[in-house]
Design a protein around this motif. Structure first.
Motif, mmCIF file in Angstrom:
data_model
loop_
_atom_site.group_PDB
_atom_site.id
_atom_site.type_symbol
_atom_site.label_atom_id
_atom_site.label_comp_id
_atom_site.label_asym_id
_atom_site.label_seq_id
_atom_site.Cartn_x
_atom_site.Cartn_y
_atom_site.Cartn_z
ATOM 1 N N UNK A 179 -10.582 -0.633 -5.848
ATOM 2 C CA UNK A 179 -9.465 0.378 -4.889
ATOM 3 C C UNK A 179 -10.117 1.754 -4.690
ATOM 4 N N UNK A 180 -10.471 2.268 -5.864
ATOM 5 C CA UNK A 180 -11.091 3.705 -5.831
ATOM 6 C C UNK A 180 -12.532 3.554 -5.295
ATOM 7 N N UNK A 194 -1.159 6.331 -7.211
ATOM 8 C CA UNK A 194 -2.811 6.562 -7.218
ATOM 9 C C UNK A 194 -2.949 7.822 -6.533
ATOM 10 N N UNK A 195 -2.151 8.607 -6.156
ATOM 11 C CA UNK A 195 -2.090 9.693 -5.371
ATOM 12 C C UNK A 195 -2.929 10.746 -6.148
ATOM 13 N N UNK A 196 -2.516 11.221 -7.394
ATOM 14 C CA UNK A 196 -3.281 12.161 -8.088
ATOM 15 C C UNK A 196 -4.650 11.868 -8.256
ATOM 16 N N UNK A 197 -5.008 10.782 -8.396
ATOM 17 C CA UNK A 197 -6.321 10.324 -8.748
ATOM 18 C C UNK A 197 -7.258 10.329 -7.468
ATOM 19 N N UNK A 209 0.816 -1.197 -0.069
ATOM 20 C CA UNK A 209 -0.025 -0.188 0.153
ATOM 21 C C UNK A 209 0.891 1.308 0.015
ATOM 22 N N UNK A 210 1.898 1.201 0.900
ATOM 23 C CA UNK A 210 2.894 2.223 0.592
ATOM 24 C C UNK A 210 3.480 2.506 -0.702
#
Length: 194
Positions: free
Chosen positions: A79-80, A31-34, A24-25
């Motif tokens: 995930x999202x 995926x930070x921008x999304x 996850x790290x």
């Protein structure tokens, strides 16, 4: 998104689903921008002057994701969807805290005497804690009646997923997503106006 990055995301989601918390790290920078775009969609529904900022919402969601010990579904859309649900819970919790503070820390429910307009929330955001709480309560009632329709609303309205992504997450056809979307919006609109 580049196919190599998409493959990395899938690989890391599978590792996290298998119990590798370190995955996850390594996933977060990809995926930070999304997640920020998703948080902005959530924050658009939040009242003006809210003290919780987009970055703080993403970071709080990350902390809650870390506490999720396993991730059973291993694709990007799932995930999202999970991230969106977590962000919604954070905002509802913040609304409850604000409502409680306005009442001097009491535990009684804030009244919903003013009808809430779902379309106004979609366009202008929630103007008060009462609107967030009313929307949350209505979604929970819908989930008790029809969990799939509530999931469609959550994924599309809050998560910003497309019809196709929503269909993928729920493992139904895009036509079923659209049918559920229309019926659920009509049900929520009626429920929120009463």
């Amino acid at each position: 998104m580049k196919s190599s990055q998409s493959a990395d995301i899938s690989r890391l989601l599978n590792a996290w689903g298998g119990g590798d918390q370190a995955a996850l790290e390594r996933l977060m920078p990809l995926v930070y921008d999304e997640l920020r775009r998703m948080a902005r969609r959530h924050m658009r529904k939040e009242r003006q002057g809210n003290t919780l900022q987009t970055t703080a919402l993403v970071h709080e969601a990350y902390l809650r994701l870390v506490d999720t010990r396993s991730f059973e579904r291993k694709d990007r859309a799932q995930f999202f969807a999970l991230s969106s649900q977590i962000m919604r819970r954070i905002l509802v919790d913040a609304a409850r805290t604000r409502a409680s503070a306005k009442r001097g820390g009491g535990t009684e429910q804030e009244g919903h005497s003013t009808p809430v307009d779902l379309d106004a929330i979609a366009d202008n955001g929630c103007r008060s804690s009462a609107e967030w709480l009313a929307l949350d309560e209505a979604l929970n009632s819908l989930a008790a009646l029809d969990a799939r329709k509530a999931s469609v609303i959550e994924l599309r309205f809050f998560g910003g997923l497309s019809v196709e992504e929503t269909a993928e997450v729920l493992k139904i056809s895009p036509q079923s997503v659209m049918r559920d979307w229309k019926l659920a919006r009509a049900w929520l609109t009626r429920e929120l106006r009463t």
